[in-house]
Design a protein around this motif. Sequence first.
Motif, PDB file in Angstrom:
ATOM      1  N   VAL A 213      65.827 134.778  29.829  1.00  0.00           N
ATOM      2  CA  VAL A 213      65.461 135.863  30.744  1.00  0.00           C
ATOM      3  C   VAL A 213      66.720 136.291  31.504  1.00  0.00           C
ATOM      4  CG1 VAL A 213      64.082 136.465  32.782  1.00  0.00           C
ATOM      5  CG2 VAL A 213      63.091 135.021  31.001  1.00  0.00           C
ATOM      6  N   CYS A 214      66.853 137.593  31.731  1.00  0.00           N
ATOM      7  CA  CYS A 214      67.992 138.086  32.511  1.00  0.00           C
ATOM      8  C   CYS A 214      67.783 137.711  33.981  1.00  0.00           C
ATOM      9  CB  CYS A 214      68.104 139.604  32.375  1.00  0.00           C
ATOM     10  SG  CYS A 214      69.288 140.340  33.531  1.00  0.00           S
ATOM     11  N   PRO A 215      68.757 136.993  34.597  1.00  0.00           N
ATOM     12  CA  PRO A 215      68.582 136.588  35.988  1.00  0.00           C
ATOM     13  C   PRO A 215      68.491 137.783  36.949  1.00  0.00           C
ATOM     14  CG  PRO A 215      70.424 135.412  34.978  1.00  0.00           C
ATOM     15  CD  PRO A 215      70.013 136.495  34.021  1.00  0.00           C
ATOM     16  N   TYR A 216      69.041 138.897  36.527  1.00  0.00           N
ATOM     17  CA  TYR A 216      69.092 140.041  37.446  1.00  0.00           C
ATOM     18  C   TYR A 216      67.803 140.857  37.429  1.00  0.00           C
ATOM     19  CZ  TYR A 216      71.178 143.662  40.291  1.00  0.00           C
ATOM     20  OH  TYR A 216      71.450 144.527  41.311  1.00  0.00           O
ATOM     21  N   CYS A 217      67.358 141.259  36.212  1.00  0.00           N
ATOM     22  CA  CYS A 217      66.188 142.148  36.153  1.00  0.00           C
ATOM     23  C   CYS A 217      64.955 141.440  35.594  1.00  0.00           C
ATOM     24  CB  CYS A 217      66.507 143.399  35.338  1.00  0.00           C
ATOM     25  SG  CYS A 217      66.683 143.094  33.582  1.00  0.00           S
ATOM     26  N   GLU A 218      65.110 140.166  35.232  1.00  0.00           N
ATOM     27  CA  GLU A 218      64.015 139.339  34.728  1.00  0.00           C
ATOM     28  C   GLU A 218      63.434 139.827  33.415  1.00  0.00           C
ATOM     29  OE1 GLU A 218      61.121 138.686  37.814  1.00  0.00           O
ATOM     30  OE2 GLU A 218      62.487 137.411  38.955  1.00  0.00           O
ATOM     31  N   VAL A 240      74.959 139.424  28.462  1.00  0.00           N
ATOM     32  CA  VAL A 240      74.845 140.847  28.785  1.00  0.00           C
ATOM     33  C   VAL A 240      73.395 141.307  28.667  1.00  0.00           C
ATOM     34  CG1 VAL A 240      77.157 141.721  28.342  1.00  0.00           C
ATOM     35  CG2 VAL A 240      75.627 141.347  26.427  1.00  0.00           C
ATOM     36  N   CYS A 241      73.013 142.200  29.550  1.00  0.00           N
ATOM     37  CA  CYS A 241      71.663 142.743  29.529  1.00  0.00           C
ATOM     38  C   CYS A 241      71.736 144.264  29.515  1.00  0.00           C
ATOM     39  CB  CYS A 241      70.880 142.269  30.755  1.00  0.00           C
ATOM     40  SG  CYS A 241      69.240 143.020  30.875  1.00  0.00           S
ATOM     41  N   ASP A 242      71.202 144.847  28.470  1.00  0.00           N
ATOM     42  CA  ASP A 242      71.248 146.300  28.362  1.00  0.00           C
ATOM     43  C   ASP A 242      70.151 146.983  29.171  1.00  0.00           C
ATOM     44  OD1 ASP A 242      73.563 146.724  26.955  1.00  0.00           O
ATOM     45  OD2 ASP A 242      72.610 146.308  25.020  1.00  0.00           O
ATOM     46  N   GLU A 243      69.245 146.192  29.695  1.00  0.00           N
ATOM     47  CA  GLU A 243      68.186 146.761  30.531  1.00  0.00           C
ATOM     48  C   GLU A 243      68.752 147.153  31.906  1.00  0.00           C
ATOM     49  OE1 GLU A 243      65.132 147.288  29.483  1.00  0.00           O
ATOM     50  OE2 GLU A 243      64.216 147.915  31.380  1.00  0.00           O
ATOM     51  N   CYS A 244      69.493 146.220  32.528  1.00  0.00           N
ATOM     52  CA  CYS A 244      70.031 146.492  33.875  1.00  0.00           C
ATOM     53  C   CYS A 244      71.534 146.732  33.854  1.00  0.00           C
ATOM     54  CB  CYS A 244      69.682 145.355  34.829  1.00  0.00           C
ATOM     55  SG  CYS A 244      70.434 143.770  34.378  1.00  0.00           S
ATOM     56  N   ASN A 245      72.131 146.585  32.669  1.00  0.00           N
ATOM     57  CA  ASN A 245      73.559 146.853  32.520  1.00  0.00           C
ATOM     58  C   ASN A 245      74.451 145.839  33.242  1.00  0.00           C
ATOM     59  OD1 ASN A 245      75.095 148.703  31.018  1.00  0.00           O
ATOM     60  ND2 ASN A 245      75.839 149.659  32.903  1.00  0.00           N
TER      61      ASN A 245
HETATM   62 ZN   LIG Z   1      68.909 142.578  33.178  1.00  0.00          ZN
END
Ligand SMILES: [Zn+2]
Length: 293
Positions: A213-218, A240-245
């Motif tokens: 899970v992305c720690p920033y946007c979950e 890297v997470c392309d959802e929250c960049n």
């Molecule tokens: Zn994210």
Amino acid sequence: MISGSTTYDISQILDRAFEQYQHAGDLLKKIGSVIARQRQLAQDAPLAPLNNLRIDKEKLKSGVSVIQQISLLGDREDLKHITLVLAKVVKEVLPDLGEDLDHLSELIQKGRLVPSDYFKPSAKGAGDMAEVWGNKLKVSPSNAAFIMSLVSRVVLEQRAKEVRQALGAFEWEKGYCPICGNYPSIALIEEEGGKRFLYCSACGQNWRYTRVVCPYCEKEASKGMDYFYIENKTQESAFVCDECNKYLVTLYRAGNLFARDMDVSAIGLIHLDILMQDKGYEPMTACVWNVLK
Ligand SMILES: [Zn+2]
Ligand SMILES: [Zn+2]
């Protein structure tokens, strides 16, 4: 825990880092001496203990961090000594700021500027006091904010320790810091078992967090979420997470390695910050070393 509760020799850690991360030598030399002083201050300049340690574990479980429950940066502490020591070491490594830091130190010594005022809650929010000091006392707001962010780390590191002792084990399922609410600056993955630990540079706390899970946007793992590697460097990557960049520099740890300082490790991964920011990603949290633009 991967750090925070153990005592370690920061100068030895820095010496090893110079060898291991030669590309970051200059940055390590400058920020490293500031970090070394911060760690000493956190141990040797004890603050008055918190008088309210009533922290609700149920609230923690639902994602309400300690700093949202009790005041960690209260206005009772005398932060004069910590601020003056850090202003001095910053002046040594960043002589360009010398004049302004001398001015700030003089105001503190004369009692015209009270460092702990910086953390008083204000109607306008954080950074407000830097403006006030700038207008009234002609201290550069950005330099004041810089020094006070270094002071804040020393205070929060001590507070985190107190809170850990008072709380014992607790459950925490968020990607931001359970103590101070900031997002992580670096992650560490144990090669055996693959557990991921996130580390907060604002207070030195670390906590376990699921890898998928992305720690920033979950957002849960999907095709848009990945680890970025550099060829021949299997111990280092950037999540890297392309959802929250956002990206998060990540280190792999095999077996029992030396005690490490996660801030020093994060600085050693500065090449990944440069790469990821070139690709248009942003760090999950701003640190002294990863604000490149
Ligand atoms: Zn994210
Ligand atoms: Zn924190």
